[in-house]
Design a protein around this motif. Structure first.
Motif, short mmCIF file in Angstrom:
data_model
loop_
_atom_site.label_atom_id
_atom_site.label_comp_id
_atom_site.label_asym_id
_atom_site.label_seq_id
_atom_site.Cartn_x
_atom_site.Cartn_y
_atom_site.Cartn_z
N SER A 63 31.73 -7.30 -21.48
CA SER A 63 32.56 -8.77 -21.43
C SER A 63 33.37 -8.91 -20.37
CB SER A 63 33.14 -8.39 -22.46
OG SER A 63 34.59 -7.33 -21.80
N GLU A 64 33.82 -9.72 -20.37
CA GLU A 64 34.78 -10.50 -18.86
C GLU A 64 35.75 -9.22 -19.15
OE1 GLU A 64 35.62 -15.23 -19.64
OE2 GLU A 64 33.95 -15.33 -19.44
N VAL A 65 36.03 -9.01 -19.97
CA VAL A 65 37.75 -8.33 -19.46
C VAL A 65 37.38 -7.02 -19.10
CG1 VAL A 65 38.67 -6.78 -21.00
CG2 VAL A 65 39.11 -9.36 -21.23
N GLN A 66 36.33 -6.31 -19.72
CA GLN A 66 35.26 -5.32 -19.26
C GLN A 66 34.92 -5.21 -17.20
OE1 GLN A 66 33.06 -5.13 -22.17
NE2 GLN A 66 33.30 -2.80 -22.91
N MET A 67 34.48 -6.57 -17.01
CA MET A 67 33.94 -7.09 -15.88
C MET A 67 35.41 -7.01 -15.05
SD MET A 67 31.83 -7.67 -13.86
CE MET A 67 30.01 -7.70 -14.42
N ALA A 68 36.05 -6.97 -15.61
CA ALA A 68 37.72 -7.74 -14.67
C ALA A 68 38.39 -6.31 -14.34
CB ALA A 68 39.08 -8.14 -15.30
N GLN A 69 38.11 -5.48 -15.75
CA GLN A 69 38.85 -3.77 -15.11
C GLN A 69 37.65 -2.72 -13.97
OE1 GLN A 69 38.29 -3.07 -18.83
NE2 GLN A 69 40.52 -2.74 -19.30
N MET A 70 36.36 -3.78 -13.56
CA MET A 70 35.47 -2.32 -13.14
C MET A 70 35.20 -3.75 -11.05
SD MET A 70 32.10 -2.14 -14.70
CE MET A 70 31.54 -3.30 -15.73
N SER A 71 35.40 -4.20 -11.81
CA SER A 71 35.83 -5.71 -10.52
C SER A 71 36.82 -5.05 -9.38
CB SER A 71 35.83 -7.24 -10.81
OG SER A 71 35.33 -7.89 -9.63
N GLY A 72 36.17 -5.19 -8.06
CA GLY A 72 37.67 -5.36 -6.98
C GLY A 72 37.87 -6.95 -6.76
N GLN A 73 38.01 -7.88 -6.72
CA GLN A 73 37.49 -8.51 -6.77
C GLN A 73 38.84 -9.82 -7.58
OE1 GLN A 73 34.80 -11.81 -5.36
NE2 GLN A 73 33.01 -9.48 -5.30
N ASP A 74 39.70 -11.06 -7.19
CA ASP A 74 40.99 -11.17 -7.67
C ASP A 74 39.70 -12.28 -9.00
OD1 ASP A 74 42.82 -10.52 -6.60
OD2 ASP A 74 43.02 -12.37 -5.05
N THR A 75 38.97 -13.06 -8.40
CA THR A 75 37.62 -13.95 -9.55
C THR A 75 36.91 -12.69 -9.72
OG1 THR A 75 39.19 -15.85 -9.57
CG2 THR A 75 36.86 -15.96 -10.87
N PRO A 76 36.38 -12.13 -10.19
CA PRO A 76 35.26 -11.40 -10.85
C PRO A 76 34.22 -12.57 -11.29
CG PRO A 76 36.84 -10.57 -12.18
CD PRO A 76 37.29 -11.77 -11.65
N PRO A 77 32.80 -12.20 -10.30
CA PRO A 77 31.83 -12.67 -10.10
C PRO A 77 31.22 -12.70 -11.29
CG PRO A 77 31.44 -11.62 -8.81
CD PRO A 77 32.99 -11.43 -8.59
N GLY A 78 31.09 -12.08 -12.04
CA GLY A 78 30.24 -11.45 -13.28
C GLY A 78 29.41 -10.31 -13.13
N ILE A 79 28.98 -10.26 -12.43
CA ILE A 79 27.38 -9.32 -11.97
C ILE A 79 28.10 -7.96 -10.77
CG2 ILE A 79 26.83 -10.94 -9.84
CD1 ILE A 79 24.64 -8.74 -11.80
N LEU A 80 27.82 -7.24 -11.02
CA LEU A 80 28.48 -5.62 -9.98
C LEU A 80 27.01 -4.30 -10.21
CD1 LEU A 80 31.71 -4.74 -10.55
CD2 LEU A 80 30.60 -2.75 -10.77
N ALA A 81 26.97 -4.32 -9.02
CA ALA A 81 26.23 -3.04 -9.43
C ALA A 81 26.98 -2.10 -8.21
CB ALA A 81 25.31 -3.56 -8.33
N VAL A 82 26.78 -0.64 -9.10
CA VAL A 82 27.38 0.35 -8.35
C VAL A 82 25.53 1.01 -7.51
CG1 VAL A 82 28.00 2.82 -9.03
CG2 VAL A 82 29.07 0.78 -9.87
N VAL A 83 26.13 1.60 -6.49
CA VAL A 83 25.66 2.30 -5.08
C VAL A 83 25.27 3.21 -4.81
CG1 VAL A 83 23.66 1.37 -3.68
CG2 VAL A 83 24.87 -1.28 -4.83
N LYS A 84 24.28 3.81 -4.79
CA LYS A 84 24.64 4.95 -3.94
C LYS A 84 24.32 5.48 -2.27
CE LYS A 84 22.11 9.70 -3.57
NZ LYS A 84 20.99 10.40 -3.77
#
Length: 243
Positions: A63-84
């Motif tokens: 959800s957008e709320v979950q994305m906002a909790q994960m994102s480090g940006q003020d306006t989350p772009p909605g796509i986020l990857a975790v990378v090794k």
């Protein structure tokens, strides 16, 4: 379904200590994620809001709320990857130029220098131990994907430059007093050293420079110095220009 613990862990990657502890960093935004997925970096998780379902069908929907909790940006772009975080890489074989960064602290400058280095065909960057971390989200974002194609290595610069000089490499350093960059005739393979935004190249490195260079002021300019990334860009452009 994404769990609260997952959300918490991804959110924790905003902080350097958790990036180091977990060996992970975050990449956000369509262009950056697309660049990532075409690279050799290992993606451990991919999250997206519903707007990106067709573009990234392999992503886990949040959800957008979950994305906002994960994102480090003020306006989350909605796509986020975790990378090794990759294991330290070696320098390329016989590079024409290496960029050495001494105490670059500003994430925007670091990211821009990495991006600019790729533009001018420089594939190897050596950072002093006190440079800003290259996996910092602001650095990652500022590279616009170049980080996935450049060797960025952390080393003690005194030992590294000493080693390079012993191998016959020219060591160029950006100083306020030096040879006019635009009047230099010989541009052999070597190392280009860019100093910090506040202090320039440190005193202990100055004796290791074989070619101090300066970007001359034009007209009646009263500007004390150039931004580190701007100076680096000008020097890389001139040094790699076909003779």
């Amino acid at each position: 379904m994404v769990t609260k613990n997952e959300i918490k862990q991804v959110g924790s990657l905003r902080q350097q200590k958790f990036r180091k502890e977990l060996g992970l960093f975050v990449v956000e935004g369509r262009k950056m994620v697309e660049e990532l997925l075409h690279s050799d970096f290992t993606t451990t998780a991919l999250y997206a809001t519903t707007v990106w379902n067709e573009t990234f069908p392999q992503a886990e929907t949040v959800s957008e709320v979950q994305m906002a909790q994960m994102s480090g940006q003020d306006t989350p772009p909605g796509i986020l990857a975790v990378v090794k975080t990759p294991v330290k890489q070696q320098l390329s074989a016989n590079p024409r130029f290496i960029l050495a960064l001494d105490g670059i602290a500003n994430p925007g400058n670091m990211g821009t220098l990495i991006r600019t280095a790729e533009w001018f065909g420089i594939r190897d960057i050596v950072c002093s131990h006190d440079c800003v971390e290259v996996w910092n989200p602001k650095v990652v974002q500022a590279t616009m994907g170049s980080l996935f194609r450049i060797n960025v290595i952390e080393k003690g610069l005194p030992a590294f430059l000493t080693e390079q000089r012993s191998q016959g490499k020219a060591i160029y350093g950006a100083l306020l007093e030096g040879e006019n960059l635009f009047e230099m005739k010989q541009k052999p393979n070597g190392v280009i050293v860019i100093g910090s935004e506040s202090h320039g190249i440190r005193e202990n490195l100055l004796p290791l420079l074989s070619h101090p260079v300066t970007i001359p002021r034009m007209g009646n300019s009263q500007t004390e110095s150039l931004n580190a990334s701007v100076a680096g860009g000008i020097i890389m452009a001139e040094m790699t220009r076909p003779s």
